[in-house]
Design a protein around this motif. Sequence first.
Motif, PDB file in Angstrom:
ATOM      1  N   ILE A   1     -47.300  -4.026 -49.412  1.00 33.97           N
ATOM      2  CA  ILE A   1     -45.775  -5.182 -49.603  1.00 33.97           C
ATOM      3  C   ILE A   1     -46.234  -6.423 -50.542  1.00 33.97           C
ATOM      4  O   ILE A   1     -45.117  -6.785 -50.988  1.00 33.97           O
ATOM      5  N   HIS A   2     -47.365  -6.686 -50.950  1.00 28.88           N
ATOM      6  CA  HIS A   2     -47.649  -7.690 -51.425  1.00 28.88           C
ATOM      7  C   HIS A   2     -48.239  -6.955 -52.878  1.00 28.88           C
ATOM      8  O   HIS A   2     -48.631  -8.356 -53.799  1.00 28.88           O
ATOM      9  N   GLY A   3     -48.074  -5.622 -53.330  1.00 28.96           N
ATOM     10  CA  GLY A   3     -48.651  -5.828 -54.562  1.00 28.96           C
ATOM     11  C   GLY A   3     -47.195  -5.358 -55.823  1.00 28.96           C
ATOM     12  O   GLY A   3     -45.860  -5.291 -54.987  1.00 28.96           O
ATOM     13  N   PRO A   4     -47.819  -5.441 -56.524  1.00 29.16           N
ATOM     14  CA  PRO A   4     -47.038  -4.939 -58.187  1.00 29.16           C
ATOM     15  C   PRO A   4     -46.205  -3.612 -58.082  1.00 29.16           C
ATOM     16  O   PRO A   4     -47.051  -2.871 -57.438  1.00 29.16           O
ATOM     17  N   GLY A   5     -44.531  -3.823 -57.885  1.00 27.51           N
ATOM     18  CA  GLY A   5     -44.142  -2.853 -57.397  1.00 27.51           C
ATOM     19  C   GLY A   5     -44.209  -2.094 -56.410  1.00 27.51           C
ATOM     20  O   GLY A   5     -42.819  -0.431 -55.951  1.00 27.51           O
ATOM     21  N   ASN A   6     -44.696  -2.663 -55.196  1.00 26.11           N
ATOM     22  CA  ASN A   6     -44.441  -2.155 -53.823  1.00 26.11           C
ATOM     23  C   ASN A   6     -43.591  -2.746 -53.205  1.00 26.11           C
ATOM     24  O   ASN A   6     -42.586  -3.208 -53.976  1.00 26.11           O
ATOM     25  N   PHE A   7     -42.678  -1.556 -51.950  1.00 24.93           N
ATOM     26  CA  PHE A   7     -41.132  -2.540 -51.217  1.00 24.93           C
ATOM     27  C   PHE A   7     -41.934  -1.323 -49.722  1.00 24.93           C
ATOM     28  O   PHE A   7     -42.346  -0.902 -49.384  1.00 24.93           O
ATOM     29  N   LYS A   8     -40.159  -2.404 -49.290  1.00 25.33           N
ATOM     30  CA  LYS A   8     -40.567  -2.179 -48.065  1.00 25.33           C
ATOM     31  C   LYS A   8     -38.843  -2.288 -47.982  1.00 25.33           C
ATOM     32  O   LYS A   8     -38.121  -3.508 -48.087  1.00 25.33           O
TER      33      LYS A   8
ATOM     34  N   GLN B   1     -26.252  -1.361 -42.142  1.00 32.07           N
ATOM     35  CA  GLN B   1     -27.425  -3.411 -42.340  1.00 32.07           C
ATOM     36  C   GLN B   1     -28.662  -2.255 -42.871  1.00 32.07           C
ATOM     37  O   GLN B   1     -29.474  -1.514 -42.848  1.00 32.07           O
ATOM     38  N   TYR B   2     -29.014  -2.855 -44.093  1.00 27.12           N
ATOM     39  CA  TYR B   2     -30.286  -2.837 -44.605  1.00 27.12           C
ATOM     40  C   TYR B   2     -31.262  -4.396 -45.428  1.00 27.12           C
ATOM     41  O   TYR B   2     -30.613  -5.081 -44.954  1.00 27.12           O
ATOM     42  N   GLU B   3     -32.466  -3.970 -44.774  1.00 28.42           N
ATOM     43  CA  GLU B   3     -32.955  -5.222 -45.105  1.00 28.42           C
ATOM     44  C   GLU B   3     -33.826  -4.779 -46.470  1.00 28.42           C
ATOM     45  O   GLU B   3     -35.447  -3.511 -46.309  1.00 28.42           O
ATOM     46  N   PHE B   4     -34.779  -5.067 -47.985  1.00 26.08           N
ATOM     47  CA  PHE B   4     -35.303  -4.972 -48.831  1.00 26.08           C
ATOM     48  C   PHE B   4     -35.939  -5.776 -49.174  1.00 26.08           C
ATOM     49  O   PHE B   4     -35.498  -6.824 -49.419  1.00 26.08           O
TER      50      PHE B   4
ATOM     51  N   GLU C   1     -23.658  -3.627 -50.156  1.00 28.52           N
ATOM     52  CA  GLU C   1     -23.964  -5.271 -50.519  1.00 28.52           C
ATOM     53  C   GLU C   1     -24.892  -6.037 -51.087  1.00 28.52           C
ATOM     54  O   GLU C   1     -26.155  -6.071 -50.059  1.00 28.52           O
ATOM     55  N   ASN C   2     -24.772  -6.463 -51.675  1.00 27.55           N
ATOM     56  CA  ASN C   2     -25.656  -8.312 -51.991  1.00 27.55           C
ATOM     57  C   ASN C   2     -26.808  -7.717 -52.775  1.00 27.55           C
ATOM     58  O   ASN C   2     -27.933  -8.669 -53.081  1.00 27.55           O
ATOM     59  N   LEU C   3     -26.643  -6.803 -53.920  1.00 24.39           N
ATOM     60  CA  LEU C   3     -27.617  -5.692 -54.131  1.00 24.39           C
ATOM     61  C   LEU C   3     -28.107  -7.311 -55.785  1.00 24.39           C
ATOM     62  O   LEU C   3     -29.101  -7.134 -55.575  1.00 24.39           O
TER      63      LEU C   3
ATOM     64  N   GLY D   1     -44.305 -10.026 -61.098  1.00 22.10           N
ATOM     65  CA  GLY D   1     -44.536 -11.111 -60.410  1.00 22.10           C
ATOM     66  C   GLY D   1     -44.201 -11.726 -59.489  1.00 22.10           C
ATOM     67  O   GLY D   1     -44.175 -13.181 -59.012  1.00 22.10           O
ATOM     68  N   ALA D   2     -42.910 -11.792 -59.004  1.00 22.77           N
ATOM     69  CA  ALA D   2     -41.583 -12.498 -58.571  1.00 22.77           C
ATOM     70  C   ALA D   2     -41.055 -11.804 -56.785  1.00 22.77           C
ATOM     71  O   ALA D   2     -41.061 -10.301 -57.149  1.00 22.77           O
ATOM     72  N   GLU D   3     -40.670 -12.544 -56.227  1.00 22.44           N
ATOM     73  CA  GLU D   3     -41.017 -11.735 -54.569  1.00 22.44           C
ATOM     74  C   GLU D   3     -38.934 -11.481 -55.414  1.00 22.44           C
ATOM     75  O   GLU D   3     -38.107 -12.562 -54.763  1.00 22.44           O
ATOM     76  N   LEU D   4     -38.370 -10.445 -54.119  1.00 17.13           N
ATOM     77  CA  LEU D   4     -37.004 -10.103 -54.389  1.00 17.13           C
ATOM     78  C   LEU D   4     -37.027  -9.472 -52.476  1.00 17.13           C
ATOM     79  O   LEU D   4     -37.472  -9.035 -52.110  1.00 17.13           O
ATOM     80  N   ARG D   5     -35.897 -10.384 -52.012  1.00 16.35           N
ATOM     81  CA  ARG D   5     -35.394  -9.964 -51.131  1.00 16.35           C
ATOM     82  C   ARG D   5     -34.274  -9.610 -51.135  1.00 16.35           C
ATOM     83  O   ARG D   5     -32.664 -10.447 -52.097  1.00 16.35           O
TER      84      ARG D   5
END
Length: 260
Positions: A97-104, A146-149, A204-206, A155-159
Amino acid sequence: MILGLQFGRHCNTHCLITAILVTVVGVVNGSTQISVDEDLQNLLGRCHNQSGDDYNNCMKQTFNDLRAFFTTGVPTYNIKPFDPHHCGFVELRRGDIHGPGNFKLILRNISEYGWSRSEVTKVHTDTEDQRIVYAQYFPEKSLEGQYEFKAHMLGAELRRRGHWNMTLYDYSQTTSVQRVGAPGSLLKVHVEVDRIGGMELHIENLLGQPLNQLADGVINSMWQLGLPFVRPMINELVSSAFTDIFNESFRYFPLEKFLS
């Protein structure tokens, strides 16, 4: 849509496919233990003495004859309704999750509608591997939750988090169900999306206000271009959710009690 049964020594793949029926149909049209058991006895014995293509065709016809009972479930045996059916949690990860381009991605409190109008179009049994494969068509299926992304991009964190809903039209999928291990062990479920004729999606909130409406418009007008890339992730999410659902409701159902 599959029943997690306890196989006896003489219970083969035909037992497993017979068990799908309880899951697909969710029969409860009586108020007492006796009436429920009688219904299940008649239902599960319908195709039991047939084999090969005759058995597969009989099971397919039985599924579709009893679609009206998807909404009821079988509370006596802890079988939950499938229209709507609910999933509390499903997670998809890609890389660190801390690597570039990866996600949860986490989806919570998911509700899915449309099973009562679905049609099983093909059933196939694989005796050697104890596997059942069936194709299913939905004129319309809708989901919400509901979703959490969370991701790292450039280089920036997206939540992001919020509500999402999706409606699929002219939709079909193929489901494979297999018991892994000895009787009473877990079921393994894999779902493949075959076709999506149309889709409406709201997240919502994308992008945050006032750009969220724009994001919806872009997604709903261009989703077909991105489908080949996101299809594997959809298959993984759905397969994970259904593995949990099927094992929770159907792992210990006493199938042999109702076989003629």
